[in-house]
Design a protein around this motif. Structure first.
Motif, mmCIF file in Angstrom:
data_model
loop_
_atom_site.group_PDB
_atom_site.id
_atom_site.type_symbol
_atom_site.label_atom_id
_atom_site.label_comp_id
_atom_site.label_asym_id
_atom_site.label_seq_id
_atom_site.Cartn_x
_atom_site.Cartn_y
_atom_site.Cartn_z
ATOM 1 N N ILE A 13 0.827 -1.207 0.000
ATOM 2 C CA ILE A 13 0.000 0.000 0.000
ATOM 3 C C ILE A 13 0.862 1.258 0.000
ATOM 4 O O ILE A 13 1.911 1.299 0.614
ATOM 5 N N ARG A 14 0.369 2.293 -0.686
ATOM 6 C CA ARG A 14 1.099 3.564 -0.750
ATOM 7 C C ARG A 14 0.229 4.723 -0.285
ATOM 8 O O ARG A 14 0.705 5.840 -0.179
ATOM 9 N N ARG A 15 -1.039 4.467 -0.018
ATOM 10 C CA ARG A 15 -1.937 5.532 0.419
ATOM 11 C C ARG A 15 -2.561 5.147 1.748
ATOM 12 O O ARG A 15 -2.978 4.003 1.943
ATOM 13 N N LEU A 19 -6.050 -0.220 3.055
ATOM 14 C CA LEU A 19 -5.522 -1.217 3.975
ATOM 15 C C LEU A 19 -4.868 -2.332 3.174
ATOM 16 O O LEU A 19 -5.348 -2.700 2.099
ATOM 17 N N ALA A 20 -3.764 -2.878 3.678
ATOM 18 C CA ALA A 20 -3.145 -4.031 3.014
ATOM 19 C C ALA A 20 -4.125 -5.199 3.044
ATOM 20 O O ALA A 20 -4.816 -5.428 4.039
ATOM 21 N N GLU A 21 -4.199 -5.915 1.944
ATOM 22 C CA GLU A 21 -5.116 -7.058 1.850
ATOM 23 C C GLU A 21 -4.346 -8.324 1.486
ATOM 24 O O GLU A 21 -3.386 -8.291 0.711
ATOM 25 N N ILE A 22 -4.775 -9.435 2.027
ATOM 26 C CA ILE A 22 -4.161 -10.728 1.725
ATOM 27 C C ILE A 22 -4.486 -11.109 0.286
ATOM 28 O O ILE A 22 -5.643 -11.062 -0.138
ATOM 29 N N ILE A 23 -3.456 -11.497 -0.471
ATOM 30 C CA ILE A 23 -3.680 -11.931 -1.849
ATOM 31 C C ILE A 23 -3.179 -13.358 -2.101
ATOM 32 O O ILE A 23 -3.401 -13.897 -3.185
ATOM 33 N N GLU A 24 -2.495 -13.957 -1.128
ATOM 34 C CA GLU A 24 -2.072 -15.354 -1.277
ATOM 35 C C GLU A 24 -1.875 -15.976 0.093
ATOM 36 O O GLU A 24 -1.356 -15.339 1.006
ATOM 37 N N ILE A 25 -2.335 -17.203 0.225
ATOM 38 C CA ILE A 25 -2.090 -18.017 1.418
ATOM 39 C C ILE A 25 -1.351 -19.269 0.981
ATOM 40 O O ILE A 25 -1.776 -19.958 0.048
ATOM 41 N N GLN A 44 -2.095 -23.996 -1.202
ATOM 42 C CA GLN A 44 -1.878 -22.677 -1.789
ATOM 43 C C GLN A 44 -3.176 -22.186 -2.410
ATOM 44 O O GLN A 44 -3.900 -22.929 -3.065
ATOM 45 N N THR A 45 -3.475 -20.928 -2.178
ATOM 46 C CA THR A 45 -4.579 -20.287 -2.884
ATOM 47 C C THR A 45 -4.286 -18.802 -3.027
ATOM 48 O O THR A 45 -3.719 -18.176 -2.124
ATOM 49 N N PHE A 46 -4.639 -18.241 -4.168
ATOM 50 C CA PHE A 46 -4.660 -16.796 -4.295
ATOM 51 C C PHE A 46 -5.943 -16.287 -3.661
ATOM 52 O O PHE A 46 -6.905 -17.040 -3.456
ATOM 53 N N VAL A 47 -5.974 -15.016 -3.348
ATOM 54 C CA VAL A 47 -7.140 -14.399 -2.722
ATOM 55 C C VAL A 47 -7.459 -13.103 -3.459
ATOM 56 O O VAL A 47 -6.564 -12.284 -3.686
ATOM 57 N N LYS A 48 -8.712 -12.934 -3.822
ATOM 58 C CA LYS A 48 -9.109 -11.695 -4.497
ATOM 59 C C LYS A 48 -9.330 -10.606 -3.457
ATOM 60 O O LYS A 48 -10.130 -10.778 -2.539
ATOM 61 N N PRO A 49 -8.624 -9.491 -3.576
ATOM 62 C CA PRO A 49 -8.804 -8.417 -2.589
ATOM 63 C C PRO A 49 -10.189 -7.788 -2.696
ATOM 64 O O PRO A 49 -10.809 -7.783 -3.766
ATOM 65 N N LEU A 50 -10.667 -7.294 -1.576
ATOM 66 C CA LEU A 50 -11.983 -6.654 -1.537
ATOM 67 C C LEU A 50 -11.998 -5.382 -2.370
ATOM 68 O O LEU A 50 -12.984 -5.057 -3.026
ATOM 69 N N ARG A 51 -10.881 -4.671 -2.360
ATOM 70 C CA ARG A 51 -10.776 -3.410 -3.084
ATOM 71 C C ARG A 51 -9.733 -3.552 -4.198
ATOM 72 O O ARG A 51 -8.538 -3.677 -3.923
ATOM 73 N N ASP A 52 -10.182 -3.531 -5.436
ATOM 74 C CA ASP A 52 -9.249 -3.670 -6.557
ATOM 75 C C ASP A 52 -8.166 -2.599 -6.518
ATOM 76 O O ASP A 52 -7.032 -2.824 -6.944
ATOM 77 N N ALA A 53 -8.503 -1.427 -5.990
ATOM 78 C CA ALA A 53 -7.541 -0.317 -5.979
ATOM 79 C C ALA A 53 -6.339 -0.603 -5.097
ATOM 80 O O ALA A 53 -5.289 0.032 -5.242
ATOM 81 N N SER A 54 -6.466 -1.566 -4.182
ATOM 82 C CA SER A 54 -5.338 -1.875 -3.305
ATOM 83 C C SER A 54 -4.264 -2.687 -4.016
ATOM 84 O O SER A 54 -3.142 -2.800 -3.524
ATOM 85 N N PHE A 62 6.949 -6.562 -5.841
ATOM 86 C CA PHE A 62 7.425 -7.152 -4.589
ATOM 87 C C PHE A 62 7.173 -8.648 -4.522
ATOM 88 O O PHE A 62 8.016 -9.414 -4.043
ATOM 89 N N THR A 63 6.008 -9.102 -5.003
ATOM 90 C CA THR A 63 5.608 -10.511 -4.838
ATOM 91 C C THR A 63 5.706 -11.346 -6.103
ATOM 92 O O THR A 63 5.791 -12.568 -6.026
ATOM 93 N N GLY A 64 5.650 -10.697 -7.259
ATOM 94 C CA GLY A 64 5.574 -11.445 -8.506
ATOM 95 C C GLY A 64 4.152 -11.857 -8.856
ATOM 96 O O GLY A 64 3.906 -12.435 -9.923
ATOM 97 N N ILE A 65 3.199 -11.548 -7.995
ATOM 98 C CA ILE A 65 1.797 -11.894 -8.230
ATOM 99 C C ILE A 65 1.176 -10.825 -9.123
ATOM 100 O O ILE A 65 1.318 -9.625 -8.868
ATOM 101 N N THR A 66 0.479 -11.244 -10.173
ATOM 102 C CA THR A 66 -0.135 -10.315 -11.116
ATOM 103 C C THR A 66 -1.641 -10.227 -10.875
ATOM 104 O O THR A 66 -2.238 -11.075 -10.195
ATOM 105 N N TYR A 67 -2.245 -9.207 -11.476
ATOM 106 C CA TYR A 67 -3.705 -9.077 -11.357
ATOM 107 C C TYR A 67 -4.409 -10.276 -11.980
ATOM 108 O O TYR A 67 -5.469 -10.700 -11.503
ATOM 109 N N GLN A 68 -3.825 -10.838 -13.020
ATOM 110 C CA GLN A 68 -4.417 -12.018 -13.649
ATOM 111 C C GLN A 68 -4.463 -13.199 -12.675
ATOM 112 O O GLN A 68 -5.360 -14.043 -12.741
ATOM 113 N N ASP A 69 -3.487 -13.260 -11.765
ATOM 114 C CA ASP A 69 -3.458 -14.351 -10.786
ATOM 115 C C ASP A 69 -4.632 -14.266 -9.815
ATOM 116 O O ASP A 69 -5.152 -15.292 -9.368
#
Length: 224
Positions: A13-15, A19-25, A44-54, A62-69
């Motif tokens: 997060i930069r703003r 809030l930081a959201e979990i995107i992978e477990i 392993q599972t990816f997690v869709k954040p509640l707020r796309d803007a995050s 930082f993670t290598g995880i893309t929006y497509q993931d």
């Protein structure tokens, strides 16, 4: 023994209003097999954040995880349900490298109205390993990469990918098993995780979760 070693990846997060959201477990299970501790299976599972803007380019950097993931991934509630189903009904210990994952997990579960009673017997492997290996009685936090080097174990996989970090943390746990004392606890009974956003580790100064991400952002801003 049924030890769940897990890791989370979350948005950078930069703003302040985000809030930081979990995107992978990611997690691995450690059991005793043939007289030795071994990793027996993984989750392993990816997690869709509640707020796309995050989710942004800094998260991918930082993670290598893309929006497509994550665009078709389950929301946090369903991802936690799948994680709990994989953990199973047998008594277990949860272990993570450092305090950030528990902090983020509890904060996110509270935000999504997910009960905390399943976050039980949680142990900070980094804290115990660092205390044991400091040598002179002082506490110096040791990173996962350094811990593996001290144990002469190579890192396998990709840094900042949840299941890979969990597996490498499990290797430290197995190799240095005598350094750890697994505590029994339950996050649902610990008011500090429901009433504070910054908590203390028991050391002389407070622990500020996600500090490594803050340092990354500072470096990015200097480059920009």
């Amino acid at each position: 023994m049924n030890v769940i070693v897990y890791d989370l990846e979350f948005t950078v997060i930069r703003r302040q209003e985000w809030l930081a959201e979990i995107i992978e477990i990611g997690a691995v299970r450690v059991r005793e097999a043939e007289g030795q501790l071994k990793i027996t299976d993984s989750f392993q599972t990816f997690v869709k954040p509640l707020r796309d803007a995050s989710f942004n380019q800094h998260t991918t950097a930082f993670t290598g995880i893309t929006y497509q993931d994550i665009q078709n991934a389950p929301p946090l509630g369903a991802a936690i349900e799948a994680f709990r189903s994989w953990i199973g009904a047998e008594p277990y210990y949860m272990c993570a490298w450092g305090p950030d994952d528990k902090y983020q997990l509890v904060k996110s579960c509270n935000e999504h109205k997910i009960p905390l009673d399943w976050i039980r017997n949680h142990n900070d492997i980094q804290k115990q390993f660092s205390r044991k290996r400091s040598g002179d009685g002082t506490y110096r936090q040791i990173g996962l990469k350094k811990a593996l080097e001290l144990l002469e174990i190579g890192f396998e996989g990709s840094h900042h990918r949840a299941v890979d970090d969990a597996a490498n943390t499990a290797k430290v746990f197995i190799a240095a098993y005598g350094d750890f004392e697994l505590a029994e606890n339950n996050a649902a009974d610990e008011s500090i995780y429901t009433t504070h956003t910054v908590y203390e580790t028991g050391d002389s100064e407070p622990n500020l979760p996600l500090g490594n991400l803050a340092e990354l952002l500072k470096a990015m801003q200097k480059k920009g």
